[in-house]
Design an enzyme around this catalytic site. Structure first.
Site, PDB file in Angstrom:
ATOM      1  CG  ASP A 159      -2.129   0.447   0.607  1.00 17.60           C
ATOM      2  OD1 ASP A 159      -2.579   1.347  -0.124  1.00 17.60           O
ATOM      3  OD2 ASP A 159      -3.108  -0.294   1.565  1.00 17.60           O
ATOM      4  CD1 TRP A 205      -4.549   3.447  -2.450  1.00 14.18           C
ATOM      5  CD2 TRP A 205      -3.589   5.158  -2.527  1.00 14.18           C
ATOM      6  NE1 TRP A 205      -4.413   3.527  -1.180  1.00 14.18           N
ATOM      7  CE2 TRP A 205      -3.500   4.455  -1.304  1.00 14.18           C
ATOM      8  CE3 TRP A 205      -3.374   6.341  -2.077  1.00 14.18           C
ATOM      9  CZ2 TRP A 205      -3.132   5.319  -0.224  1.00 14.18           C
ATOM     10  CZ3 TRP A 205      -2.613   6.939  -1.308  1.00 14.18           C
ATOM     11  CH2 TRP A 205      -2.884   6.352  -0.180  1.00 14.18           C
ATOM     12  N   GLY A 206      -3.680   4.576  -7.890  1.00 11.24           N
ATOM     13  CA  GLY A 206      -4.037   5.175  -8.958  1.00 11.24           C
ATOM     14  C   GLY A 206      -3.545   6.350  -9.484  1.00 11.24           C
ATOM     15  CG  ASP A 226      -9.540   2.077  -1.197  1.00 11.49           C
ATOM     16  OD1 ASP A 226      -8.236   2.277  -1.557  1.00 11.49           O
ATOM     17  OD2 ASP A 226      -9.759   1.893   0.025  1.00 11.49           O
TER      18      ASP A 226
END
Length: 661
Positions: A159, A205-206, A226
């Site tokens: 993450d 997350w792009g 998300d």
């Protein structure tokens, strides 16, 4: 209204109405080649249902359920424990450790349990100074990779929380001071150095358009923020991935986030849409619902969706080609995605965007096909043979018609075997002829079974032509009306074999030829961007537009015309994804006062933070059937009528329009 979409690099493109042709404006970087994830990963992850509160009992029961419910046999083979598993501090030697209150037998034992079920063990960590939401200990890439290996990990989801030092290490930094790429490079290298093979999943997350750099680092990468437990999240994610589908391939996959199927937040039809699109876009299929715990068991309906062998097979297909966006009918509320699968088949998703049931039709030429020897309707459970030009079915609110087409022929080709032949065998009538645009400039090629021994008279409708001696084909110009109900009757002394129809010519009108009105402005773009013009018109609002009076070619006919709208939109819903963000912008096109609205997805294929143009100068092409064209002069106005009443007052930026006459 009908529409199609593609992306441009070059000034000169071969264009075909209704068929998506993608061109990559930037070269793909080096791609990771660790031999893993040759098809998209499948499995189960704790986060969507349990958030950052996993424990040993939860993981055991859901892992066991993968086996007991037959999901392991379907390919769901990896169990990943997401955030919330660690202690707040590292051990004295600097290694991460599990929270013994949550995992009393430890992570090594957890891995052994999962492996004992014939499953793989997925672990979670973070590239920032702490893990997402939990504020768990600082990360040390290479040491942690070795720790995960010692526990028997087969997959690492990595993450991006607490990673931006310049802004004080916030939990999430959607506009960080620098690219998150270096955070992932450290762990990617550490994982690559291990003796144990480990799938590496990038999860930023792009942010900073990871499709441009993550293929060199990971086996998959999250392309959006998300997923949330509300159906609006599905079109939001799809609108972001539209411009990126060609980045996917064996070993590197676009991650649309974990599945909400089974979490009782979507209707059955919505779960089918969700699962269908994730599958054909080649996203990892990671179950995010509770399969079995002390309080919850997955429903039979959701289990049937997750277990559908056909849909899984499209995701795991050996070609490894993601489906792509083909057309959208904005006001009618549906869109079409399609892509190839092995065996010469095509998978098609017709998505109902409306909150009501309806009947939808997909015209096969919109996806480059004229006829299918077989059409398998997955969710309706029926199969048809020899389907020409189009397919129609009922579909529930937010539902999807998912089709597998086999034995297909290319669009524009009609076999005489599918035509009606008169009793005297002289007149062949072709029906269900498709036309993207109303025009009298289509080219028809008649192919005969044998060559003519002498000059012959051939009639198409009421118009006669001479077929020269020894000729086996005849070319003529014919008139067709936009739609799938055209008919051509051909009278000939020689038996026909087939009919081929090609599209009429087009004319491109650049934004530089449009006059500015009100708030609209013209921007010169970075060299090689805003193709094929080099500039664009922005600030299109309810009071800002651009107008052009154009003369229809003398050979054209009045009526509805297929037009490609060249646009730029990079209004990415990252921070706004939790509430109203859609990744779309509206635009209106008026032809002689006939106004039509289109809702365009993202066109950006470069970093929204650091690239030239910030993705706002990457051109997409959105096709639409525009009504109202007349002979002579036509007034075309591009704007955003009614934009003041929407969530975003500005329309997409305008580069130009191509009209098929």
């Amino acid at each position: 209204m009908s529409s199609s979409l593609r992306f441009v690099k070059l000034v000169s493109l071969w264009l075909t109405c209704g068929i998506l042709v993608e061109a990559s404006p930037f070269p793909l970087e080096t791609r990771l080649n660790n031999g893993l994830a040759r098809t998209p990963p499948m499995g189960w992850n704790s986060y969507n249902h349990y958030s950052c509160s996993p424990n040993e009992t939860i993981i055991h029961s859901n892992a066991q359920a993968l086996v007991d419910l037959g999901l392991k046999a379907k390919g769901y083979d990896t169990v990943t424990v997401d955030c919330g598993w660690t202690l707040p501090s590292r051990l004295a030697n600097g290694t991460l450790t599990w929270n013994p209150a949550l995992f009393p037998n430890g992570y090594f034992a957890l891995g052994q349990f999962i492996h004992g079920l014939g499953l793989k063990f997925g672990v979670y960590s973070d590239g920032g100074v702490q893990m997402c939401m939990t504020g768990s200990p600082a990360q040390v890439g290479s040491l942690d990779a070795q720790t995960f290996q010692s526990w028997g990990a087969d997959l690492l989801k990595y993450d991006n929380c607490y990673s931006d030092a310049a802004t004080g290490y916030p939990n999430t930094a959607y506009t960080p001071s620098k690219s998150p790429k270096p955070n992932f490079e450290v762990m990617s290298a550490a994982v690559a150095s291990l003796s144990r093979p480990m799938v590496f999943q990038v999860c930023d997350w792009g942010v900073d358009f990871p499709s441009a750099w993550a293929p060199a680092l990971g086996n998959s990468w999250r392309v959006t923020n998300d997923i949330i437990p509300a159906y609006r999240t599905i079109p939001r994610i799809l609108n972001q991935v539209v411009s990126q589908t060609d980045f996917a391939g064996p070993g590197q996959w676009l991650d649309l986030d974990m599945l909400e199927v089974g979490n009782n937040v979507f209707t059955q039809a919505e779960e089918q849409t969700h699962f269908s699109l994730w599958a054909i876009l080649k996203s990892p299929l990671v179950i995010g619902g509770a399969l079995k715990d002390a309080a919850t068991s997955i429903s039979a309906s959701s289990l049937a969706i997750l277990s559908n062998s056909d849909v899984i097979s499209y995701n795991q297909d050996s070609l490894g080609v993601a489906a792509s966006f083909k057309r959208r009918w904005t006001e009618k509320g549906y869109e079409v995605w399609a892509g190839p699968v092995s065996g010469g088949r095509t998978v098609v998703a017709v998505v109902n965007l409306l909150n009501s049931a309806t009947t939808l039709t997909v015209d096969f030429p919109d996806i480059g096909i004229q006829k299918a020897a077989s059409v398998k309707d997955i969710w309706n459970g029926v199969t048809f043979q020899n389907v020409l030009t189009s397919y129609t079915a009922k579909v529930a609110a937010h539902g999807t018609i998912l089709l597998e087409l086999g034995g297909t022929t290319a669009s524009g080709t009609y076999s005489a075997q599918d035509a009606t032949i008169s009793t005297d065998k002289k007149t062949t009538t072709f029906s269900k002829i498709y036309a993207a645009t109303t025009s009298k400039n289509y080219t028809a090629v008649l192919n005969f079974q044998t060559a003519s021994g002498s000059a012959s008279t051939i009639s198409i409708g009421t118009t006669s032509y001479t077929l020269p001696a020894n000729a086996k084909s005849l070319t003529a110009t014919v008139s067709l009306t936009a739609g799938n109900t055209n008919t051509l009757s051909i009278t000939s002394p020689i038996s026909l074999a087939s009919l081929a129809i090609t599209s009429p010519p087009s004319t491109f009108y650049p934004s530089t030829s449009f006059s500015l009105i009100g708030s609209s402005t013209r921007t010169t773009c970075v060299t090689s961007l805003c193709q094929p013009v080099g500039s664009k018109i922005g600030y299109l609002t309810s009071t800002g537009s651009a107008s052009l009076s154009l003369s229809a070619p003398s050979s054209s006919s009045p009526g509805s015309k297929f037009a490609n709208i060249y646009f730029c939109n990079n209004d990415i819903a990252i921070a706004t994804s939790w509430e109203y963000g859609t990744n779309t912008r509206n635009m209106t096109i008026s032809v002689n006062g006939n106004v039509q609205r289109i809702e365009v997805p993202l066109s950006g294929r470069s970093s929204e933070l650091y690239s030239p143009g910030l993705g706002w100068q990457d051109t997409g092409i959105f096709g639409v059937l525009l009504s109202g064209f007349v002979e002579g002069t036509n007034t075309v106005v591009v704007g955003n009528e009614g934009g003041d009443k929407g969530l975003v007052g500005y329309g997409a930026d305008f580069v130009g329009v191509e009209v098929f006459w």
